[in-house]
Design a protein around this motif. Structure first.
Motif, PDB file in Angstrom:
ATOM      1  N   UNK A  19      38.782  45.490  44.312  1.00  0.00           N
ATOM      2  CA  UNK A  19      38.708  44.465  45.347  1.00  0.00           C
ATOM      3  C   UNK A  19      37.692  44.866  46.412  1.00  0.00           C
ATOM      4  N   UNK A  20      37.007  43.911  46.998  1.00  0.00           N
ATOM      5  CA  UNK A  20      36.033  44.209  48.056  1.00  0.00           C
ATOM      6  C   UNK A  20      36.690  44.909  49.242  1.00  0.00           C
ATOM      7  N   UNK A  21      36.027  45.927  49.767  1.00  0.00           N
ATOM      8  CA  UNK A  21      36.431  46.661  50.969  1.00  0.00           C
ATOM      9  C   UNK A  21      37.626  47.587  50.764  1.00  0.00           C
ATOM     10  N   UNK A  22      38.344  47.471  49.624  1.00  0.00           N
ATOM     11  CA  UNK A  22      39.491  48.344  49.405  1.00  0.00           C
ATOM     12  C   UNK A  22      39.053  49.798  49.304  1.00  0.00           C
ATOM     13  N   UNK A  25      39.128  52.029  52.417  1.00  0.00           N
ATOM     14  CA  UNK A  25      40.381  52.405  53.050  1.00  0.00           C
ATOM     15  C   UNK A  25      40.864  53.750  52.529  1.00  0.00           C
ATOM     16  N   UNK A  26      41.588  54.527  53.362  1.00  0.00           N
ATOM     17  CA  UNK A  26      42.103  55.816  52.887  1.00  0.00           C
ATOM     18  C   UNK A  26      43.217  55.665  51.844  1.00  0.00           C
ATOM     19  N   UNK A  27      43.908  54.520  51.863  1.00  0.00           N
ATOM     20  CA  UNK A  27      44.988  54.268  50.912  1.00  0.00           C
ATOM     21  C   UNK A  27      45.203  52.764  50.814  1.00  0.00           C
ATOM     22  N   UNK A  28      45.897  52.347  49.777  1.00  0.00           N
ATOM     23  CA  UNK A  28      46.143  50.919  49.586  1.00  0.00           C
ATOM     24  C   UNK A  28      47.504  50.745  48.940  1.00  0.00           C
ATOM     25  N   UNK A  29      48.118  49.580  49.210  1.00  0.00           N
ATOM     26  CA  UNK A  29      49.458  49.305  48.701  1.00  0.00           C
ATOM     27  C   UNK A  29      49.406  48.608  47.348  1.00  0.00           C
ATOM     28  N   UNK A  30      50.318  49.026  46.473  1.00  0.00           N
ATOM     29  CA  UNK A  30      50.489  48.434  45.157  1.00  0.00           C
ATOM     30  C   UNK A  30      51.977  48.195  44.942  1.00  0.00           C
ATOM     31  N   UNK A  31      52.310  47.051  44.359  1.00  0.00           N
ATOM     32  CA  UNK A  31      53.716  46.751  44.083  1.00  0.00           C
ATOM     33  C   UNK A  31      53.947  46.631  42.584  1.00  0.00           C
ATOM     34  N   UNK A  32      54.972  47.333  42.092  1.00  0.00           N
ATOM     35  CA  UNK A  32      55.380  47.246  40.692  1.00  0.00           C
ATOM     36  C   UNK A  32      56.703  46.498  40.632  1.00  0.00           C
ATOM     37  N   UNK A  33      56.765  45.480  39.809  1.00  0.00           N
ATOM     38  CA  UNK A  33      57.968  44.662  39.694  1.00  0.00           C
ATOM     39  C   UNK A  33      59.060  45.400  38.915  1.00  0.00           C
ATOM     40  N   UNK A  48      46.206  43.451  41.072  1.00  0.00           N
ATOM     41  CA  UNK A  48      46.199  43.824  42.491  1.00  0.00           C
ATOM     42  C   UNK A  48      44.942  44.597  42.885  1.00  0.00           C
ATOM     43  N   UNK A  49      43.956  44.590  41.974  1.00  0.00           N
ATOM     44  CA  UNK A  49      42.648  45.130  42.334  1.00  0.00           C
ATOM     45  C   UNK A  49      42.407  46.573  41.986  1.00  0.00           C
ATOM     46  N   UNK A  50      43.186  47.132  41.036  1.00  0.00           N
ATOM     47  CA  UNK A  50      43.011  48.520  40.634  1.00  0.00           C
ATOM     48  C   UNK A  50      42.527  48.558  39.188  1.00  0.00           C
TER      49      UNK A  50
END
Length: 326
Positions: A19-22, A25-33, A48-50
């Protein structure tokens, strides 16, 4: 040898945010269902952009023996993390946590507003009536007031708000079940719910924690003697949202189920969420013959056994600090 090199390469495989600009960042959030398999988790990460190709993701998970151990939830992933590091984080369940604090003395209206406005919860109960929420929790009380134990509750982001109510109500039921059998034999209380009601009054009347047991003793003594409790917080609770901060003599003369200046005994429900300390104090009041107390203006109270002593204390401390007497 070759297999080991392949596994090693997969472990250190760079996971690149798409994802742009991600990437800045030093870290990013990811959610697993919940109940997600390897292929599904890989797909969720990509959505989610990974950048995680499915086949290497699945091979690496099996090579690290974590294929069946990946836990759902919200994760904060370091920007420079490798595929292996992320898989190990997923297997440990090293997730982002949120919290919500139920403060002693909080009313049910304040609690519902707090939960309804928490941004990390899924608001399933917003707009539910008290009866609907009670039925959802499988509880049977005259009302919701007082039945949630004050504490800090930890939860995963995007958790349904009913889980907070469930945790807090179960914690209160556990507290009552532990305390009730140990209550003092001189206690006039007939049910655990009456213990909860008295504890809520003690909670609202206590200005200094060291006075809690004596305040409980005053109300216990009054109940045992058939005296009216004459406590302002119950009257204020009965006024509800119309209360403007100024309790008038007319309010004390206006009859309601919560006006303990006009009705003997306990009010019909608790008037707040009592702390563990207030529940303990209500079950184990201090050994005292005090029947009255007046706030001294510094958070503490003066306790009296006779009306004459009490009136002298009221003259002293009310004239000095304009405190409220009881």
């Amino acid at each position: 040898m070759m297999i080991g090199l392949v596994y090693g390469a997969l472990f250190f495989w760079p996971v690149v945010p798409s994802k742009p600009n991600v990437g800045d960042l030093p870290a990013y959030k990811i959610k697993i269902k919940p109940q997600s398999g390897l292929a599904s988790i890989s797909q969720q990460l990509q959505e989610q952009g990974i950048s995680t190709p499915s086949i290497p993701f699945q091979i690496a998970a099996r090579a690290l023996f974590v294929a069946s151990k990946l836990k759902p939830g919200t994760y904060l992933l370091p920007n420079n993390a490798s595929l292996g590091a992320i898989l190990l984080q997923f297997s440990r369940g090293d997730r982002v946590k949120e919290s919500i604090a139920i403060i002693p003395g909080m009313t049910i209206w304040q609690l519902r507003n707090l939960i309804d406005s928490h941004p990390a919860l899924i608001h399933q109960t917003k707009g539910m009536s008290a009866n609907e929420l009670m039925q959802t929790l499988n509880l049977n009380y005259p009302g919701l007031e007082g039945i949630f134990l004050p504490d800090t509750y930890i939860f995963d982001p995007d958790e349904p708000d009913i889980s907070i109510y469930r945790q807090a109500s179960q914690a209160m039921q556990k507290q009552l079940s532990q305390t009730w059998p140990q209550k003092e034999s001189r206690s006039p209380l007939k049910t655990p719910y009456e213990l909860l009601i008295l504890a809520s009054i003690v909670e609202k009347e206590t200005g200094r924690s060291s006075d809690r047991g004596l305040i409980a003793a005053v109300f216990t003594n009054r109940l045992n003697k058939g005296m009216m409790l004459q406590t302002d917080p119950t009257v204020i609770y009965g006024i509800g949202s119309k209360f403007d901060g100024d309790l008038r003599k007319a309010d004390l003369r206006r009859d309601s189920a919560y006006n303990t200046y006009m009705r003997k005994g306990l009010p019909p429900t608790p008037i707040a969420m009592p702390s563990k300390d207030s529940i303990q104090a209500a079950a184990h009041p201090a050994l005292s013959n005090a029947l009255f107390f007046v706030a001294k203006g510094d958070g503490s109270s003066h306790f009296s056994q006779s009306l004459n002593e009490h009136e002298a204390a009221v003259d002293k401390y009310q004239r000095k600090s304009k405190a409220t007497s009881h």
